[in-house]
Design a protein around this motif. Structure first.
Motif, PDB file in Angstrom:
ATOM      1  N   CYS A  35       0.835  -2.046   0.258  1.00  0.00           N
ATOM      2  CA  CYS A  35       0.027  -0.155   0.224  1.00  0.00           C
ATOM      3  C   CYS A  35       0.614   1.359  -0.429  1.00  0.00           C
ATOM      4  CB  CYS A  35      -0.883  -0.014   0.809  1.00  0.00           C
ATOM      5  SG  CYS A  35      -1.761  -1.093   0.965  1.00  0.00           S
ATOM      6  N   TRP A  36       1.716   1.315   0.648  1.00  0.00           N
ATOM      7  CA  TRP A  36       2.446   2.292   0.778  1.00  0.00           C
ATOM      8  C   TRP A  36       4.140   2.330  -0.296  1.00  0.00           C
ATOM      9  CZ3 TRP A  36       3.572   6.565   3.544  1.00  0.00           C
ATOM     10  CH2 TRP A  36       4.003   7.335   2.868  1.00  0.00           C
ATOM     11  N   GLY A  37       4.005   1.604  -0.889  1.00  0.00           N
ATOM     12  CA  GLY A  37       4.160   1.322  -2.499  1.00  0.00           C
ATOM     13  C   GLY A  37       3.145   2.212  -3.846  1.00  0.00           C
ATOM     14  N   GLY A  38       2.539   1.485  -2.956  1.00  0.00           N
ATOM     15  CA  GLY A  38       1.193   2.095  -4.087  1.00  0.00           C
ATOM     16  C   GLY A  38       0.647   3.870  -4.282  1.00  0.00           C
ATOM     17  N   TRP A  39       0.701   3.839  -2.899  1.00  0.00           N
ATOM     18  CA  TRP A  39       0.556   5.170  -2.355  1.00  0.00           C
ATOM     19  C   TRP A  39       2.411   6.375  -2.881  1.00  0.00           C
ATOM     20  CZ3 TRP A  39      -3.009   9.012  -1.579  1.00  0.00           C
ATOM     21  CH2 TRP A  39      -2.083  10.249  -1.039  1.00  0.00           C
ATOM     22  N   LEU A  40       2.608   5.924  -3.019  1.00  0.00           N
ATOM     23  CA  LEU A  40       3.994   6.439  -3.471  1.00  0.00           C
ATOM     24  C   LEU A  40       4.415   6.831  -5.153  1.00  0.00           C
ATOM     25  CD1 LEU A  40       7.188   6.138  -0.962  1.00  0.00           C
ATOM     26  CD2 LEU A  40       5.308   7.760  -0.753  1.00  0.00           C
ATOM     27  N   THR A  41       3.849   5.143  -5.501  1.00  0.00           N
ATOM     28  CA  THR A  41       4.016   5.424  -7.302  1.00  0.00           C
ATOM     29  C   THR A  41       2.339   6.395  -7.286  1.00  0.00           C
ATOM     30  OG1 THR A  41       4.452   3.218  -7.293  1.00  0.00           O
ATOM     31  CG2 THR A  41       3.395   4.208  -8.844  1.00  0.00           C
ATOM     32  N   LEU A  42       1.277   6.136  -7.083  1.00  0.00           N
ATOM     33  CA  LEU A  42       0.581   7.040  -7.639  1.00  0.00           C
ATOM     34  C   LEU A  42       0.300   8.956  -7.854  1.00  0.00           C
ATOM     35  CD1 LEU A  42      -2.433   7.398  -8.516  1.00  0.00           C
ATOM     36  CD2 LEU A  42      -3.434   7.677  -5.933  1.00  0.00           C
ATOM     37  N   ALA A  43       1.217   9.098  -6.332  1.00  0.00           N
ATOM     38  CA  ALA A  43       1.908  10.238  -6.243  1.00  0.00           C
ATOM     39  C   ALA A  43       2.626  10.898  -6.833  1.00  0.00           C
ATOM     40  CB  ALA A  43       1.825  10.346  -4.508  1.00  0.00           C
ATOM     41  N   GLY A  44       3.650   9.582  -7.219  1.00  0.00           N
ATOM     42  CA  GLY A  44       4.721  10.654  -8.286  1.00  0.00           C
ATOM     43  C   GLY A  44       4.321  10.618  -9.320  1.00  0.00           C
TER      44      GLY A  44
END
Length: 91
Positions: A35-44
């Motif tokens: 989830c944290w990786g997904g959130w950071l990818t979405l933010a990026g």
């Protein structure tokens, strides 16, 4: 030799007890990692290319790696829990 730490002994009961505690922790950790990786990818992905806060290429690869590892552990945990439930139903 009292007071000296000894290596743990491995038996079927101690292995089962440690896996029954460790696997749910790994499951929760993998979910958090994915989830944290997904959130950071979405933010990026939503950051503009000219934006100073846009992630570098290495950061994007790291986020993708986080999501892949998290999802792999999640799938492995789901498989383990389904096999464990099937074994309990048969017994």
């Amino acid at each position: 030799m009292s007071g000296v730490c000894s290596w743990p002994t491995w038996s079927a009961s101690s292995t089962a007890a440690s896996s029954s505690r460790g696997l749910p922790l790994a499951w929760v950790g993998s979910g958090a990692l994915a989830c944290w990786g997904g959130w950071l990818t979405l933010a990026g992905l939503t950051a503009g290319q000219d934006d100073d806060r846009a992630p570098t290429g290495l950061m994007s690869v790291t986020y993708a790696g986080q999501m892949i590892v998290g999802l792999l552990v999640l799938v492995a945990g789901a498989y383990f829990f389904s096999e464990r439930a099937a074994a309990r139903r048969e017994a």
